[in-house]
Design an enzyme around this catalytic site. Structure first.
Site, PDB file in Angstrom:
ATOM      1  NE  ARG A  16      34.835  42.746  12.804  1.00 57.27           N
ATOM      2  CZ  ARG A  16      34.735  44.061  12.781  1.00 57.27           C
ATOM      3  NH1 ARG A  16      33.716  44.632  13.383  1.00 57.27           N
ATOM      4  NH2 ARG A  16      35.630  44.810  12.193  1.00 57.27           N
ATOM      5  CE  LYS A  19      30.285  44.825  12.100  1.00 54.22           C
ATOM      6  NZ  LYS A  19      29.363  45.124  13.192  1.00 54.22           N
ATOM      7  CE  LYS A 112      24.705  41.779  28.529  1.00 55.42           C
ATOM      8  NZ  LYS A 112      24.972  43.004  29.248  1.00 55.42           N
ATOM      9  CB  SER A 437      28.163  59.225  25.227  1.00 58.36           C
ATOM     10  OG  SER A 437      26.985  58.483  25.314  1.00 58.36           O
ATOM     11  CD1 TRP A 565      30.717  43.950  29.844  1.00 59.44           C
ATOM     12  CD2 TRP A 565      30.667  46.148  29.443  1.00 59.44           C
ATOM     13  NE1 TRP A 565      29.407  44.367  29.972  1.00 59.44           N
ATOM     14  CE2 TRP A 565      29.348  45.707  29.736  1.00 59.44           C
ATOM     15  CE3 TRP A 565      30.882  47.487  29.161  1.00 59.44           C
ATOM     16  CZ2 TRP A 565      28.250  46.575  29.746  1.00 59.44           C
ATOM     17  CZ3 TRP A 565      29.781  48.351  29.174  1.00 59.44           C
ATOM     18  CH2 TRP A 565      28.487  47.893  29.455  1.00 59.44           C
ATOM     19  CD  GLU A 609      27.138  42.165  31.386  1.00 63.19           C
ATOM     20  OE1 GLU A 609      26.531  43.186  31.048  1.00 63.19           O
ATOM     21  OE2 GLU A 609      28.240  41.862  30.929  1.00 63.19           O
ATOM     22  CD  GLU A 669      16.242  50.148  31.033  1.00 64.15           C
ATOM     23  OE1 GLU A 669      15.141  49.905  30.530  1.00 64.15           O
ATOM     24  OE2 GLU A 669      16.870  49.361  31.753  1.00 64.15           O
ATOM     25  CG  HIS A 698      18.287  51.442  22.933  1.00 66.02           C
ATOM     26  ND1 HIS A 698      18.426  51.349  24.287  1.00 66.02           N
ATOM     27  CD2 HIS A 698      19.431  50.974  22.403  1.00 66.02           C
ATOM     28  CE1 HIS A 698      19.609  50.833  24.568  1.00 66.02           C
ATOM     29  NE2 HIS A 698      20.241  50.597  23.443  1.00 66.02           N
TER      30      HIS A 698
HETATM   31  N1  GLN Z   1      28.632  57.304  30.375  1.00 63.34           N
HETATM   32  C1  GLN Z   1      28.333  56.318  29.387  1.00 63.34           C
HETATM   33  C2  GLN Z   1      27.626  56.979  28.201  1.00 63.34           C
HETATM   34  O1  GLN Z   1      26.889  57.857  28.399  1.00 63.34           O
HETATM   35  C3  GLN Z   1      27.465  55.211  29.935  1.00 63.34           C
HETATM   36  C4  GLN Z   1      27.220  54.133  28.910  1.00 63.34           C
HETATM   37  C5  GLN Z   1      26.498  52.894  29.436  1.00 63.34           C
HETATM   38  O2  GLN Z   1      25.806  52.937  30.422  1.00 63.34           O
HETATM   39  N2  GLN Z   1      26.627  51.792  28.776  1.00 63.34           N
HETATM   40  O3  GLN Z   1      27.794  56.590  27.084  1.00 63.34           O
END
Ligand code: GLN
Ligand code: ZN
Length: 766
Positions: A16, A19, A112, A437, A565, A609, A669, A698
């Site tokens: 990388r 990066k 994407k 999270s 993923w 996606e 979202e 974000h």
């Molecule tokens: N549960 C995950 C978090 O809160 C969901 C993350 C995501 O939607 N990419 O980080």
């Protein structure tokens, strides 16, 4: 000779390098000259490597500091006004600001790239957009290679795909109307390439694999009628990838281009038609080596496709190449020191794939005998893989064969379940929650790194995680969140964490693939039947729940997202692999319930996606995808509340599928687009609980109670008060506690205020 060709090589550099150089430059630690130097070294290494590997058509201008679509916008002078009046080519600072934004200007949008996990920067065009040749990057890089003694084929994103991938602030205007203004710039660029000595150019037109209307097809006709006639010296290879040309094939074969590239990994069935209908001199470039996966190629299988084409067209009209650019493939299998020999004998990364291309090209020209050893080696590895006990797990297959439709159905319909859940959970109206999270602070990361490196032992690490979790749970209780989360401090990544505990997954040390700009991902490899030897999250969930009398959500990643993923095995349908993952998650869900967890969230951010590019293929994907989610979620009692979560995709076009998941609650979202999502739910009445995100995770900005409340009021236009949940857009792991604490507190206050209003309203009506 059937020549070996390549469409693009990874630009992030071994280890990388790009990066690291980019991030140092952005941090002000290095100069733009340092960055340019790193870039030049990467390009040089890539070109020489490809030459060495026997590739005859080597790409140039496949390098990018951030993204090739952004580069194209810079080449044609489509630089949005807010980045300043730029004359001449965009400097690295401005270029970086376009991609990433700054304190004072917002970045360009990112989305994407087709159905990959690569993100491109979306060009912004105005109704009266002017184009001009603002940068000569393709010419410069062509000449740079030439000076190194490497003849290359410059890669340029074609004009029609460029316009189709762009967006416009000006409502209701057809971007293709800009074609007349854009084409002269392409003409000028191609003329300069001819002057520089280029014999071939590669015009990438991946939009040709989409459902196109007559207007788009006629744009192609017009564009290539013009570009194809620029110079008798210039040959255009029109490249398509990620799917079948299908109904667009006839129109494409009529374009005056010297060559056409087809993705024969995704769509081998299109070859026969192309071969039989290609005009007399057209060269076909056969994409037989998978550019998007990590499996070693079945050389004999590739040759079975190639040989009849060579026979019909003649060697000189055939090129052998990858299905698409190797942008989507990790770089070098030799850099993997921890994968065992058997596993390695099943894999090929970009560098190894160059060898496969060369071998197929050689066999196509000189006969299979010329590569007898390679063929034999490949055959042996494939046979060994087929019968390896690491691949096949009879117990998993037996269980899957026995899976019944009732396993994909909750015991009772939502209307009945929700009554039981309300009793079981005792939540207020507009319950508040977060997505899972909480801040992954430098301290959390440092502790994990120390543990992995053996500097601290497991007990010390787990104690640290326990403390973090406890603090997080108590904080949520204190500010009055209704359904708590444990914070996911023990997790590095939402797929890797599960993959590491499931059977059938392998992990690389250096298998990085560019996701966007300097961001790279290292997807796990699903190589064998998937099973769950032991519970994965129960211990942490049980601990977190023991700290509070309020429900703490169990937190899992859903089967479609795990699939999406990862690098997925190609020896069985994706749907089968997905079901195997679903059954493993199902076991976890059932174990969580048994451990006393009342609310379980199964995240599926990647459901949208994975949607196929062609409309006709979507129904079947959604069917197995939704069913996999239901397999994973439907093993519980009616009282247990299943949540799911989705983000950063245009899910507006699949509301029926989202409803078919039959989760009791979904969080999505929505705040970034100011609740645009509501429009699709106005047309389609969503039946179950739903929490459209009320703050953008974000941004470091702390949203006010008032603005969140007003977003909730907007949502109440579409959803009823029994349905609505209150939550952020997504997980908070990238944020700092200083932002998260006041934001979540304000969110809880917004919900409380709304409760008061609605209840007094209801009182007044009585
Ligand atoms: N549960 C995950 C978090 O809160 C969901 C993350 C995501 O939607 N990419 O980080
Ligand atoms: Zn999310």
């Amino acid at each position: 000779m059937a020549l070996a060709t390549n469409l693009g090589y990874p630009r992030i550099g071994v280890q990388r390098g790009l990066k690291k150089a980019l991030e140092a430059f952005w941090a002000g630690k290095t100069s733009s000259n340092d960055l340019l130097e790193t870039a030049r070294a990467i390009r040089k290494a890539n070109w020489l490597l490809q030459k060495e590997a026997g590739i005859a058509h080597i790409p140039s201008n496949d390098f990018s500091f951030y993204d090739h679509v952004l580069d194209t916008a810079c080449v044609v002078g489509a630089i949005p006004k807010r980045f300043g009046q730029v004359s001449g080519s965009v400097d690295l600072q401005t270029y970086s600001t376009m991609a990433r934004g700054s304190q004072s200007v917002t970045a360009m949008e990112m989305t994407k790239w087709f159905d990959t996990n690569y993100h491109y920067i979306v060009p912004e065009l105005a109704v009266n957009q002017d184009f001009w040749l603002a940068s000569r990057k393709p010419v410069e890089e062509y000449l740079e290679a030439k000076a190194l003694g490497v003849e290359t084929r410059p890669v340029i994103l074609g004009p029609v795909s460029f316009l189709l991938l762009a967006k416009s602030q000006d409502a209701d205007f057809n971007r293709l109307t800009l074609l007349d203004r854009l084409l002269p710039v392409y003409e000028e660029l191609l003329a300069e390439l001819v002057k520089a000595g280029a014999e071939w150019v590669q015009m990438d037109e991946p939009c040709l694999v989409l459902d196109l209307d007559a207007a788009a097809l006629s744009a192609y006709k017009k564009a290539y009628a013009m570009l194809g006639g620029i110079s008798p010296k210039l040959k255009i290879l029109l490249t398509t990838y990620f799917g079948n040309l299908d109904k667009n094939m006839d129109a494409v074969l009529k374009l005056p281009v010297a060559g056409l590239h087809l993705d024969l990994v995704r769509a081998p069935e299109q070859l026969a038609k192309a071969v039989s209908k290609a005009p007399a001199k057209m060269v076909l470039s056969l994409g037989v080596i998978d550019g998007r996966n990590i499996w070693r190629a079945d050389l004999a299988g590739a040759l079975a496709l190639v040989e009849p084409a060579v026979k019909k067209l003649g060697q000189d009209r055939v090129l052998i190449g990858p299905s698409c650019s190797f942008l989507h493939s990790p770089i070098d299998l030799e850099a993997e020191t921890k994968l065992d020999r058997e596993m390695k004998s099943w894999l090929a990364f970009a560098k190894q794939k160059l060898g496969e291309i060369a071998a197929v090209a050689r066999a196509a020209s000189k006969g299979r005998r010329a590569v007898a050893a390679a063929l034999e080696d490949c055959r042996k590895a494939m046979r060994a893989k087929k019968t390896s006990p690491r691949i096949v797990n009879p117990a998993v297959r037996k269980r899957l064969a026995k899976a019944t439709k009732t396993m994909a159905k909750r015991k009772s319909p939502y209307a009945k379940r929700i009554k039981l859940q309300n009793k079981h959970l005792g939540l207020p109206h507009f319950p508040t929650t977060t997505i899972g999270s909480l801040p992954q602070t430098p301290e959390v990361r440092a502790n994990r790194a120390s543990y992995k490196a053996g500097r601290i032992d497991r007990a010390a690490y787990e104690n640290f995680i326990k403390e973090e979790t406890k603090r997080a749970v108590l904080w949520q209780e204190e500010i009055g969140v209704d359904v708590l989360v444990h914070g996911e401090f023990e997790r590095n990544d939402m797929v890797e964490y599960f993959g590491e505990q499931l059977k059938g997954f392998a992990f690389t040390e250096n298998g990085w693939v560019q996701s966007y700009g300097s961001r790279c991902v290292k997807p796990p490899i699903i190589y064998g039947d998937v099973s769950r030897p032991d519970p994965m999250t129960v211990r942490w969930s049980r601990y977190a729940q023991s700290l509070s009398s309020r429900p703490v959500k169990g937190m899992l990643t859903g089967p479609v997202t795990i699939l999406q993923w990862s690098f997925v095995r190609n020896d069985q349908p994706r749907s089968t692999t997905c079901r195997q993952v679903a059954l493993a998650i199902r076991d976890e869900v059932v174990d969580l319930e048994a451990a006393g967890i009342k609310v379980i969230q199964i995240d599926e951010p990647a459901l949208r996606e994975g949607l196929p590019l062609r409309k006709k293929d979507r129904k079947s994907y959604l069917k197995w995808g939704v069913e996999a989610f239901r397999f994973s979620s439907c093993g519980v009692k009616d009282e247990t509340q299943i949540h799911t979560h989705m983000c950063y995709c245009e899910f507006g076009d699949i509301p029926e599928a989202i409803a078919a998941l039959d989760a009791d609650v979904i969080s999505m979202e929505a705040s970034r687009s100011k609740m645009e999502l509501l429009d699709s739910f106005r047309k389609f009445r969503y039946p179950n609980g739903i929490g459209p995100g009320v703050y953008d995770i974000h941004s470091p900005r702390v949203p006010s109670k008032e603005e969140m409340e007003s977003l909730l009021m907007k949502a109440l236009d579409v959803f009823n008060k029994e349905q609505l949940w209150v939550n952020p857009d997504c997980g908070l792991k990238t944020r700092r506690w200083e932002e998260v604490r006041p934001s979540v507190a304000a969110m809880v206050a917004a919900a409380k205020s709304l409760r008061k209003k609605i209840n007094s309203h209801a009182g007044a009506a009585v």
